[in-house]
Design an enzyme around this catalytic site. Structure first.
Site, PDB file in Angstrom:
ATOM      1  N   ASP A  59       0.855  -1.228   0.004  1.00 32.97           N
ATOM      2  CA  ASP A  59      -0.055  -0.125   0.005  1.00 32.97           C
ATOM      3  C   ASP A  59       0.665   1.262  -0.114  1.00 32.97           C
ATOM      4  O   ASP A  59       0.385   2.494   0.302  1.00 32.97           O
ATOM      5  CB  ASP A  59      -0.947   0.043   1.156  1.00 32.97           C
ATOM      6  CG  ASP A  59      -1.908  -0.970   1.037  1.00 32.97           C
ATOM      7  OD1 ASP A  59      -2.315  -1.459   0.052  1.00 32.97           O
ATOM      8  OD2 ASP A  59      -2.357  -1.431   2.111  1.00 32.97           O
ATOM      9  N   GLY A  79       2.001   2.612  -2.720  1.00 34.71           N
ATOM     10  CA  GLY A  79       1.728   3.451  -3.829  1.00 34.71           C
ATOM     11  C   GLY A  79       2.647   2.835  -5.161  1.00 34.71           C
ATOM     12  O   GLY A  79       2.765   3.891  -6.111  1.00 34.71           O
ATOM     13  N   LYS A  80       3.087   1.694  -4.881  1.00 31.19           N
ATOM     14  CA  LYS A  80       4.035   1.286  -6.066  1.00 31.19           C
ATOM     15  C   LYS A  80       3.349   1.034  -7.173  1.00 31.19           C
ATOM     16  O   LYS A  80       3.602   1.347  -8.526  1.00 31.19           O
ATOM     17  CB  LYS A  80       4.697  -0.208  -5.569  1.00 31.19           C
ATOM     18  CG  LYS A  80       5.654  -0.159  -4.503  1.00 31.19           C
ATOM     19  CD  LYS A  80       6.152  -1.610  -4.384  1.00 31.19           C
ATOM     20  CE  LYS A  80       4.977  -2.537  -3.905  1.00 31.19           C
ATOM     21  NZ  LYS A  80       4.288  -2.098  -2.617  1.00 31.19           N
ATOM     22  N   SER A  81       2.004   0.544  -7.406  1.00 31.72           N
ATOM     23  CA  SER A  81       1.447   0.256  -8.723  1.00 31.72           C
ATOM     24  C   SER A  81       1.099   1.795  -9.271  1.00 31.72           C
ATOM     25  O   SER A  81       1.245   1.708 -10.583  1.00 31.72           O
ATOM     26  CB  SER A  81       0.117  -0.451  -8.346  1.00 31.72           C
ATOM     27  OG  SER A  81       0.776  -1.729  -7.951  1.00 31.72           O
ATOM     28  N   ASP A 110       5.365  -5.222 -12.529  1.00 27.40           N
ATOM     29  CA  ASP A 110       4.935  -5.116 -11.113  1.00 27.40           C
ATOM     30  C   ASP A 110       4.817  -6.291 -10.407  1.00 27.40           C
ATOM     31  O   ASP A 110       5.067  -7.268 -10.959  1.00 27.40           O
ATOM     32  CB  ASP A 110       3.458  -4.442 -11.397  1.00 27.40           C
ATOM     33  CG  ASP A 110       2.828  -3.905 -10.211  1.00 27.40           C
ATOM     34  OD1 ASP A 110       3.896  -3.509  -9.084  1.00 27.40           O
ATOM     35  OD2 ASP A 110       1.816  -3.709  -9.863  1.00 27.40           O
ATOM     36  N   GLU A 111       4.789  -6.223  -9.099  1.00 23.55           N
ATOM     37  CA  GLU A 111       4.686  -7.363  -8.236  1.00 23.55           C
ATOM     38  C   GLU A 111       6.197  -8.068  -8.470  1.00 23.55           C
ATOM     39  O   GLU A 111       6.518  -9.427  -8.483  1.00 23.55           O
ATOM     40  CB  GLU A 111       3.619  -8.460  -8.601  1.00 23.55           C
ATOM     41  CG  GLU A 111       2.365  -7.877  -8.322  1.00 23.55           C
ATOM     42  CD  GLU A 111       1.866  -7.318  -7.080  1.00 23.55           C
ATOM     43  OE1 GLU A 111       2.655  -7.407  -6.170  1.00 23.55           O
ATOM     44  OE2 GLU A 111       0.903  -6.802  -6.924  1.00 23.55           O
ATOM     45  N   ALA A 112       7.135  -7.233  -8.584  1.00 26.73           N
ATOM     46  CA  ALA A 112       8.680  -7.828  -8.984  1.00 26.73           C
ATOM     47  C   ALA A 112       9.223  -8.718  -7.831  1.00 26.73           C
ATOM     48  O   ALA A 112      10.205  -9.591  -8.081  1.00 26.73           O
ATOM     49  CB  ALA A 112       9.687  -6.596  -9.241  1.00 26.73           C
ATOM     50  N   GLN A 113       8.565  -8.637  -6.627  1.00 28.82           N
ATOM     51  CA  GLN A 113       9.147  -9.502  -5.555  1.00 28.82           C
ATOM     52  C   GLN A 113       8.892 -11.048  -5.952  1.00 28.82           C
ATOM     53  O   GLN A 113       9.651 -11.905  -5.363  1.00 28.82           O
ATOM     54  CB  GLN A 113       8.481  -8.940  -4.287  1.00 28.82           C
ATOM     55  CG  GLN A 113       6.857  -9.806  -4.098  1.00 28.82           C
ATOM     56  CD  GLN A 113       5.907  -8.463  -4.597  1.00 28.82           C
ATOM     57  OE1 GLN A 113       6.184  -7.807  -5.377  1.00 28.82           O
ATOM     58  NE2 GLN A 113       4.652  -8.826  -4.493  1.00 28.82           N
TER      59      GLN A 113
END
Ligand SMILES: [Zn+2]
Length: 254
Positions: A44, A46-48, A118-121
């Site tokens: 949460d 704000g990455k996206s 996105d969701e690069a983890q």
């Protein structure tokens, strides 16, 4: 718009304006150095939203991007943000070779100047290495966005490899606060109202879109609701989910 350090700014080297982005032919004659940039933070933060903003900025310069994500179970993968922006994305599987994905696009006559991941983890180490190869050998800019640590405060696999290989690593300016008011940096997994520190790295609801209602948490097979809460380091260490004077394991939240 606030300039984003490291975004669209080759380093080391001069700052290029929008007009100085070379066309594809020039890029081959004078290949500009491409970059692998990683933005990370807690849930949460704000990455996206930032991912979509970077995509917007890049596409305004006439560049063509490919958006990738992982863990999207909707069947119509998207990168979506809490402020209502969303764009279609390509879902990466664990076995996807990102190099082949990009080459397929090129073979189909599509330009790919940059990637938004996105969701690069959730990337595998091999996939991060593939991204680095695309940067170095094919001059594709890569902007990756992901969580820093899991609920055990350990780096995710993809995050760790990005820390090791990225040209530029930036912590996303934290917008989310712990209940005590300090910046929230760590993700707590809350099962049945209590914080847990053991279990699979990924469970249902890990990457659900941050939309109204998603905070309620998903109910996995066991029937016990799971949710995530961002805490400061001290309250993560204490397992304290709110200002109630109860200790870990006896948290009574409204
Ligand atoms: Zn706190």
């Amino acid at each position: 718009m606030t300039p984003l350090p490291g975004v669209g700014t080759p380093h080391p080297g001069p700052v290029l304006g929008p007009d100085s982005v070379p066309v594809a032919g020039d890029r081959r004659r004078h290949p500009a150095p491409a970059h692998l940039v990683f933005f990370h933070g807690p849930m949460d933060c704000g990455k996206s939203t930032l991912a979509l903003q970077v995509d917007h900025n890049q596409s305004r310069q006439g560049r063509h991007g490919l958006l990738l994500t992982q863990g999207d179970r909707s069947g119509a993968p998207q990168i979506s943000s809490r402020v209502g922006l969303r764009r279609d994305a390509v879902e990466l599987a664990e076995e996807t070779d990102v190099r082949l994905l990009v080459r397929d696009r090129w073979a189909g006559g599509h330009r790919v100047d940059y990637l938004i991941v996105d969701e690069a983890q959730f990337l595998t180490g091999a996939q991060v290495e593939q991204l680095a190869e695309l940067v170095d050998e094919s001059h594709v800019d890569v902007y990756a966005f992901g969580l820093t640590t899991d609920f055990r405060t350990r780096l995710f696999t993809g995050t760790a490899r990005l820390f090791e290989l990225a040209d530029d690593v930036q912590r996303v300016q934290v917008e989310v606060l712990c209940w005590c008011g300090l910046p929230g940096l760590l993700n707590a997994r809350v099962v049945g109202g209590a914080m847990v520190r053991e279990g699979a790295t990924v469970v249902v609801a890990d990457t659900g879109p941050a939309e109204p209602g998603s905070g309620e948490g998903a109910v996995p097979d066991g029937g016990v609701p799971v949710r995530y809460q961002v805490l400061c380091r001290r309250h993560h260490a204490r397992g304290q989910l709110g200002p109630t004077p109860t200790g870990p394991g006896q948290l009574a939240l409204p």
